[in-house]
Design a protein around this motif. Structure first.
Motif, short mmCIF file in Angstrom:
data_model
loop_
_atom_site.label_atom_id
_atom_site.label_comp_id
_atom_site.label_asym_id
_atom_site.label_seq_id
_atom_site.Cartn_x
_atom_site.Cartn_y
_atom_site.Cartn_z
N MET A 30 51.11 46.17 23.34
CA MET A 30 50.78 45.02 22.34
C MET A 30 51.55 43.87 22.42
O MET A 30 51.06 42.79 22.45
CB MET A 30 50.28 45.81 21.14
CG MET A 30 49.92 44.78 19.86
SD MET A 30 50.02 45.37 18.22
CE MET A 30 48.94 46.64 18.20
N THR A 31 52.86 44.23 22.09
CA THR A 31 53.72 43.19 22.49
C THR A 31 53.80 42.22 23.53
O THR A 31 53.87 40.91 23.54
CB THR A 31 55.24 43.58 22.22
OG1 THR A 31 55.09 44.58 21.02
CG2 THR A 31 56.15 42.72 21.91
N PHE A 32 53.60 43.02 24.73
CA PHE A 32 53.49 42.16 26.20
C PHE A 32 52.47 41.29 25.96
O PHE A 32 52.41 40.06 26.18
CB PHE A 32 53.12 43.03 27.16
CG PHE A 32 52.71 42.73 28.45
CD1 PHE A 32 54.08 42.82 29.05
CD2 PHE A 32 51.79 42.14 29.04
CE1 PHE A 32 54.02 42.11 30.60
CE2 PHE A 32 51.69 41.55 30.24
CZ PHE A 32 52.79 41.57 31.03
N ALA A 86 47.71 45.35 37.96
CA ALA A 86 47.85 44.68 36.62
C ALA A 86 46.24 44.85 36.02
O ALA A 86 45.41 45.33 36.79
CB ALA A 86 47.99 43.36 36.93
N VAL A 87 46.39 44.74 34.68
CA VAL A 87 45.15 45.15 34.03
C VAL A 87 43.97 44.09 34.31
O VAL A 87 42.88 44.39 34.27
CB VAL A 87 45.45 44.90 32.48
CG1 VAL A 87 45.88 43.35 31.94
CG2 VAL A 87 44.30 45.37 31.63
N LEU A 96 39.45 51.59 30.93
CA LEU A 96 40.75 51.82 30.59
C LEU A 96 41.27 50.27 30.22
O LEU A 96 41.91 50.14 28.99
CB LEU A 96 41.98 52.21 31.50
CG LEU A 96 43.27 52.41 31.11
CD1 LEU A 96 43.43 53.53 29.84
CD2 LEU A 96 44.09 52.69 32.20
N ARG A 97 40.84 49.25 30.92
CA ARG A 97 41.28 47.83 30.59
C ARG A 97 40.50 47.34 29.40
O ARG A 97 40.85 46.45 28.75
CB ARG A 97 41.02 47.03 31.83
CG ARG A 97 39.49 46.84 32.17
CD ARG A 97 39.37 45.62 33.09
NE ARG A 97 37.80 45.66 33.62
CZ ARG A 97 37.30 46.10 34.61
NH1 ARG A 97 38.14 46.35 35.68
NH2 ARG A 97 36.02 45.86 34.90
N PRO A 102 45.68 48.07 26.58
CA PRO A 102 45.72 48.82 27.66
C PRO A 102 47.09 48.64 28.25
O PRO A 102 47.76 47.49 28.17
CB PRO A 102 44.62 48.45 28.88
CG PRO A 102 44.38 46.87 28.40
CD PRO A 102 44.67 46.85 26.78
N PRO A 103 47.82 49.39 29.18
CA PRO A 103 49.09 49.11 29.70
C PRO A 103 48.91 47.85 30.84
O PRO A 103 47.87 48.03 31.77
CB PRO A 103 49.20 50.59 30.67
CG PRO A 103 48.17 51.78 30.13
CD PRO A 103 46.93 50.77 29.38
#
Length: 374
Positions: A30-32, A86-87, A96-97, A102-103
């Motif tokens: 989330m912070t990313f 990458a997402v 997942l995305r 998501p990561p």
């Protein structure tokens, strides 16, 4: 199972910056995303991190991984035959995305073609009964034969049985540690077989990372997020499988449960799920019937990798602004929109202050986007 995929991809420079940013302490998914949205790129966000952390009240500047350290992790991935996806790129698991936060980067080893299949997660007790293991194998084999990928967590018991039975048709193992630290150790050979036989192993954790107890809920979130539905075969009360079921429900996935004897503590959790509304499973047809309307639905297109415009026209927050936001916060979670309305500050200013507090380890984020002070 492999198929050619095309679409936007990060440059090598962008990928390195993304990896450095997500590996920085207190920077989660989330912070990313908020940092990249606020400053326009991962590189710009990295440049702002020291100032943001100190503004948030940290006593020392955050330690950002160096380019050499990030490159060393990329080299470790290459040696293992893995890569970072990458997402917004092709090859990132489609479902997942589309979950919340998501990561940003996922380490993947194996055949990305398995992500094009509709997926079902199967999880359960590590100390599973023989009946539970037989049920997990039957479900995994028959779901695989029906065209589904089977997702699980490589744990002992039910997870292992599900992976083994779906090896011929495609299975995905999500790890709580780095890709080079599969757990438990006795499943190292199974992990390799998954990657070599048309499946994939995935992790959001750094290479070399030994899994800790607090890392398994993060792994469970990935398991739930990759699948249309999640089947719990056996689970005691307060087990990790019930965490997976809760996360699946929060993400809008279907939750299935196999009933068990009321006298077996390994069935207490699954029977409890049924009382709470989970879909009863006594045969594979129960899962297939519920998932059929979802399996043919079109997959949303990937997020754009274009780095957003920053908010340079908005003046940075001052000390008085920070004091107003901190005063509005407390131990009780509050929605960000309420903070914006209460303080009268620009949304970008409030988000910047929350980022500062987050990076300094003073902010806790909750489901639904609410926040509180630690």
């Amino acid at each position: 199972m492999s198929e050619s995929v095309s679409g936007p991809r990060l440059s090598d420079r962008q990928r390195l910056a993304w990896l450095r940013l997500i590996r920085t302490p207190n920077v989660g998914p989330m912070t990313f995303r908020q940092l990249v949205n606020r400053y326009g790129s991962a590189e710009s966000a990295l440049a702002m991190l020291p100032e943001l952390t100190l503004n948030g009240g940290a006593t020392r500047a955050v330690r950002i991984p160096s380019p050499d350290e990030a490159e060393a992790e990329m080299e470790a991935a290459r040696r293992l035959g893995a890569r970072f996806v990458a997402v917004g790129e092709p090859g990132y698991p489609a479902l997942l995305r589309n979950m919340d936060h998501p990561p940003p980067l996922l380490a993947i080893k194996g055949d990305e073609g398995v992500f094009s299949l509709p997926a079902v997660a199967i999880v359960g007790a590590r100390n599973a009964s023989l009946a539970g293991i037989k049920m997990a194998r039957m479900l995994a084999a028959e779901l695989g034969a029906a065209g589904y990928a089977v997702v699980s967590g490589l744990a002992r018991g039910i997870d292992t049985a599900a992976h083994q039975a779906s090896l011929p048709t495609g299975t995905v193992a999500a790890l709580a540690g780095g890709l080079d630290r599969p757990y438990p150790p006795e499943n190292v050979a199974l992990c390799e077989a998954i990657a070599d036989r048309g499946g994939a192993i995935v992790s959001e954790m750094p290479f070399g990372w030994q899994p800790r107890a607090q890392d398994f809920p993060r792994r469970n979130r990935i398991i739930a997020g990759m699948a249309l539905g999640l089947v719990v075969v056996e689970a005691a009360n307060r087990s990790g499988s019930l965490i997976s079921a809760r996360l699946a429900g929060e993400q809008g996935r279907l939750v299935f449960s196999v009933p068990g004897s009321p006298l077996d503590p390994r069935a207490a959790g699954t029977n409890g799920l049924l009382k709470d509304g989970a879909i009863l499973v006594t045969e594979t047809a129960d899962v297939l019937a519920a998932l059929a309307p979802l399996a043919g639905a079109p997959t949303p297109s990937p997020d754009s990798l274009a780095e957003p415009e920053d908010f340079s026209s908005v003046p940075p927050p001052g000390d008085d602004d920070r004091a107003r936001v901190v005063e509005a916060l407390g131990p009780t979670p509050v929605a960000v929109d309420e903070i914006i309305r209460h303080t009268g500050l620009h949304a970008a200013q409030v988000l910047t202050i929350l980022l500062e507090l987050d990076l300094a380890g003073r902010l806790e984020r909750h489901a639904g986007g609410s926040v509180s002070l630690v």
